[in-house]
Design an enzyme around this catalytic site. Structure first.
Site, PDB file in Angstrom:
ATOM      1  N   ALA A  54       0.801  -1.223   0.000  1.00  0.00           N
ATOM      2  CA  ALA A  54       0.000   0.000   0.000  1.00  0.00           C
ATOM      3  C   ALA A  54       0.837   1.278   0.000  1.00  0.00           C
ATOM      4  CB  ALA A  54      -0.938   0.009   1.209  1.00  0.00           C
ATOM      5  N   TYR A  55       2.130   1.200   0.243  1.00  0.00           N
ATOM      6  CA  TYR A  55       2.950   2.408   0.256  1.00  0.00           C
ATOM      7  C   TYR A  55       3.022   2.982  -1.158  1.00  0.00           C
ATOM      8  CZ  TYR A  55       4.501   0.897   4.925  1.00  0.00           C
ATOM      9  OH  TYR A  55       4.555   0.504   6.242  1.00  0.00           O
TER      10      TYR A  55
END
Length: 342
Positions: A54-55
């Site tokens: 998700a980064y």
């Protein structure tokens, strides 16, 4: 750089882990510079890199993959799954369906055929932990993942997951990744002792308390720090700012920058394997590495204990996990007509 055992996995990792959250759109969008930062960290002896799908919606994993070309075998590579990757309600969470699909995406972005440590980014009350562990066990048996871990799990959830794994003959979580700093010591009361009891390695995040222990956030002063633009509540919390003002003289009298005091504190706990540094720039990395040899005396640790008692949090850190019992008022309050004693 010294190396520590990651729980009882047999894997050796550096006390500083390189966090990759700031590589990509939400931090440093320059891929070449980010790769150089990663290479310098590796050259300094850091062998543990932690990222997540998700980064920056996968961009961080792509940058890490670029940096590890030709150096993959020298790195303990950790990533995570759980947070939303699109607006699709099934492109998130801890379901077997999503984990088995998303690991392929992470492997592709990272440019590798295996992940050393695959972590569940947050608990998922909507998914049976047995299903999650079954999916992770499949990934280990398939060779795509070497070992598995959890992140921000309450102590009770850690115990439940260990029991389920034992009863069902599934792989168990071998690591936990909780928030930990001088300002957030709550895990000393339960999570760290439980992790130690089960032989789990502990990779702590936000040892600088979301930036507050860098010295760039002071009472009555505006900050130009990168994170200030996101409006995190903890950065303006008066109680936390008051404690920072008490800690600065302790660091000064010890002859240390505040961030070195904070990092040395985090890795001094016997239950902590590694603490994550999350540089956005080369300057940030250089500053962190300059404190790698700092060791705090009992006198300094006692002074910190007097300011923030062991096992306590100075209010809440943004991004920390709140279980449904905290998030939902209906789980904390009886119906109005049932609240009286008579």
């Amino acid at each position: 750089m010294q190396y520590r055992s990651l729980g009882r996995t047999g894997i050796k990792v550096s006390p500083y882990a390189l966090g990759a959250m700031m590589f990509g759109a939400i931090g440093n969008p320059d891929h070449d510079e980010s790769v150089k930062i990663i290479h310098k960290a590796l050259d300094a002896g850091i062998n543990f890199i932690d990222t997540a799908d998700a980064y920056s919606r996968g961009e961080s994993e792509e940058i890490v993959g670029k940096a590890l070309k030709g150096r993959r075998d020298d790195v303990v590579l950790a990533t995570k799954v759980h947070l939303p990757m699109s607006d699709d309600p099934n492109h998130r969470g801890n379901s077997r369906r999503w984990i088995i699909a998303e690991v392929e995406n992470s492997l592709r972005r990272l440019g590798t055929d295996h992940i050393d440590l695959y972590q569940i980014h947050r608990p998922d009350p909507d998914t049976d932990v047995e299903d999650t562990l079954a999916a992770l066990t499949y990934l280990i048996n398939s060779g795509k993942v070497r070992t598995i871990g959890s992140s921000t799990m309450p102590a009770a959830d850690i115990v439940q997951a260990q029991w389920v794994a034992e009863r069902r003959g599934l792989e168990r979580f071998r690591t936990e990744q909780p928030p930990y700093s001088i300002l957030n010591r709550g895990i000393e009361r339960d999570v760290l002792p439980v992790a130690q009891q089960y032989g789990m390695g502990t990779l702590v995040w936000s040892p600088l308390a979301g930036g507050m222990l860098t010295g760039r956030y002071r009472k009555g002063r505006a900050s130009d720090a990168h994170r200030a633009q996101y409006g995190f509540a903890h950065l303006q919390d008066e109680r936390r700012l008051d404690v920072v003002e008490q800690l600065i003289p302790v660091a000064e009298e010890a002859g240390l920058p505040l961030n070195h005091l904070a990092m040395a504190f985090a890795i001094a706990h016997p239950g902590v394997t590694s603490a994550i540094i999350g540089p956005r720039t080369m300057e940030h990395l250089d500053s962190a590495l300059a404190g790698a040899e700092v060791s705090l005396s009992d006198e300094i640790l006692d002074r910190i204990d007097a300011i923030v008692p062991p096992g306590t949090d100075v209010s809440r850190l943004d991004m920390a996990y709140d279980p449904p019992a905290i998030q939902q008022a209906t789980l904390r309050r009886r119906p109005a007509e049932q609240r009286a004693a008579a």
